[in-house]
Enzyme design. Structure first.
Site, PDB file in Angstrom:
ATOM      1  N   CYS A  74       0.831  -1.207   0.000  1.00  0.00           N
ATOM      2  CA  CYS A  74       0.000   0.000   0.000  1.00  0.00           C
ATOM      3  C   CYS A  74       0.864   1.256   0.000  1.00  0.00           C
ATOM      4  O   CYS A  74       0.515   2.262  -0.609  1.00  0.00           O
ATOM      5  CB  CYS A  74      -0.921   0.010   1.223  1.00  0.00           C
ATOM      6  SG  CYS A  74      -2.177  -1.281   1.209  1.00  0.00           S
ATOM      7  N   GLU A 201       4.069   8.603   4.865  1.00  0.00           N
ATOM      8  CA  GLU A 201       4.034   7.402   4.027  1.00  0.00           C
ATOM      9  C   GLU A 201       5.389   7.083   3.398  1.00  0.00           C
ATOM     10  O   GLU A 201       5.504   6.817   2.210  1.00  0.00           O
ATOM     11  CB  GLU A 201       2.952   7.542   2.947  1.00  0.00           C
ATOM     12  CG  GLU A 201       1.555   7.573   3.534  1.00  0.00           C
ATOM     13  CD  GLU A 201       0.472   7.610   2.482  1.00  0.00           C
ATOM     14  OE1 GLU A 201       0.803   7.589   1.291  1.00  0.00           O
ATOM     15  OE2 GLU A 201      -0.703   7.658   2.858  1.00  0.00           O
ATOM     16  N   THR A 203       9.573   8.093   4.598  1.00  0.00           N
ATOM     17  CA  THR A 203      10.456   9.252   4.583  1.00  0.00           C
ATOM     18  C   THR A 203      11.425   9.176   3.411  1.00  0.00           C
ATOM     19  O   THR A 203      11.614   8.114   2.800  1.00  0.00           O
ATOM     20  CB  THR A 203      11.274   9.325   5.883  1.00  0.00           C
ATOM     21  OG1 THR A 203      12.109   8.155   5.973  1.00  0.00           O
ATOM     22  CG2 THR A 203      10.357   9.394   7.102  1.00  0.00           C
ATOM     23  N   PHE A 221      19.940  -1.399   5.135  1.00  0.00           N
ATOM     24  CA  PHE A 221      19.010  -1.287   6.251  1.00  0.00           C
ATOM     25  C   PHE A 221      19.644  -1.824   7.519  1.00  0.00           C
ATOM     26  O   PHE A 221      20.377  -2.821   7.486  1.00  0.00           O
ATOM     27  CB  PHE A 221      17.717  -2.066   5.957  1.00  0.00           C
ATOM     28  CG  PHE A 221      16.972  -1.566   4.757  1.00  0.00           C
ATOM     29  CD1 PHE A 221      16.113  -0.490   4.857  1.00  0.00           C
ATOM     30  CD2 PHE A 221      17.139  -2.179   3.521  1.00  0.00           C
ATOM     31  CE1 PHE A 221      15.423  -0.035   3.753  1.00  0.00           C
ATOM     32  CE2 PHE A 221      16.449  -1.731   2.426  1.00  0.00           C
ATOM     33  CZ  PHE A 221      15.597  -0.648   2.529  1.00  0.00           C
TER      34      PHE A 221
END
Length: 222
Positions: A74, A201, A203, A221
């Site tokens: 989404c 939604e 950064t 990450f």
């Protein structure tokens, strides 16, 4: 979520199988509370709610909404990127149009400030940012229609468009000088909205890491 909505989708982890799922919650369900968030400096027209869950029991669930990939999808789809890209574009356009009108009517030293070279330089940089951002959003839509869209495409568009929007509204405020901080000239509204659009939604930093992994093949990450 608008505080007056009748139904809310709550993303939560099911302790039975440790899967993230989308649960359908009617707002009248005992234990559910939605309070309108007050005193926002940006996106004031958007109705947001603070959701509190206390001993909430929920039986309903979206059948296909299983796994973290669904809420992630989404946030990373072309639809979200287009909405955010166009939203940032509209914010930048609004600031540009107000700055242009101001430059054409504001007079200093006997002539409109639009006749000064540095004012025209600001206007051209603003228009360049807007044009590049909208072109990227159009290309994103084309990739979706062709079935070639990937997460990194959406992330690149969101990161690029929001950065350029933030830069553009800053140029508009600069063009107006001291009047740029006056609510009478509206630029402050675009500056405030730009800060919200820049962050929600996904950064810029997270979208950058998604694109960085795609182009290097290495995840950064932590």
């Amino acid at each position: 979520m608008p505080p007056g909505a009748n139904v809310t989708i709550i993303w939560a982890r099911d302790v039975a199988d440790n899967q993230v799922k989308g649960f359908i919650v009617e707002n009248k369900t005992p234990g559910f509370k939605a309070e309108k968030i007050q005193h926002k400096m940006a996106l004031r027209v958007v109705q947001n709610a603070l959701i509190t869950l206390e001993e909430l029991r929920c039986a309903g669930r979206k059948p296909s909404a299983i796994g973290y990939v669904v809420p992630r999808h989404c946030a990373c789809t072309a639809h979200d990127a287009r909405v955010r890209g166009l939203g940032s574009g509209r914010c930048a356009i609004g600031a540009y149009e107000h700055a242009l009108a101001y430059a054409q009517t504001r007079e200093q030293f006997g002539k409109p400030i639009a006749k000064f070279q540095l004012i025209q330089d600001l206007l051209v940089k603003m228009l360049g940012n807007i044009t590049a951002s909208l072109c990227m959003v159009v290309r994103l839509s084309q990739l979706q229609d062709e079935g070639k869209l990937k997460d990194e495409h959406a992330s690149l568009a969101k990161a690029f468009c929001t950065v350029k929007m933030r830069e553009t509204v800053g140029y508009a405020r600069e063009l107006l000088g001291a009047n740029g901080i006056s609510l009478d000239y509206h630029i402050g509204r675009f500056v405030a909205d730009a800060e919200a659009i820049y962050s929600y939604e996904g950064t810029r930093e997270m979208n950058t890491l998604i694109v960085g992994k795609a182009i290097t093949g290495m995840g950064a990450f932590v």
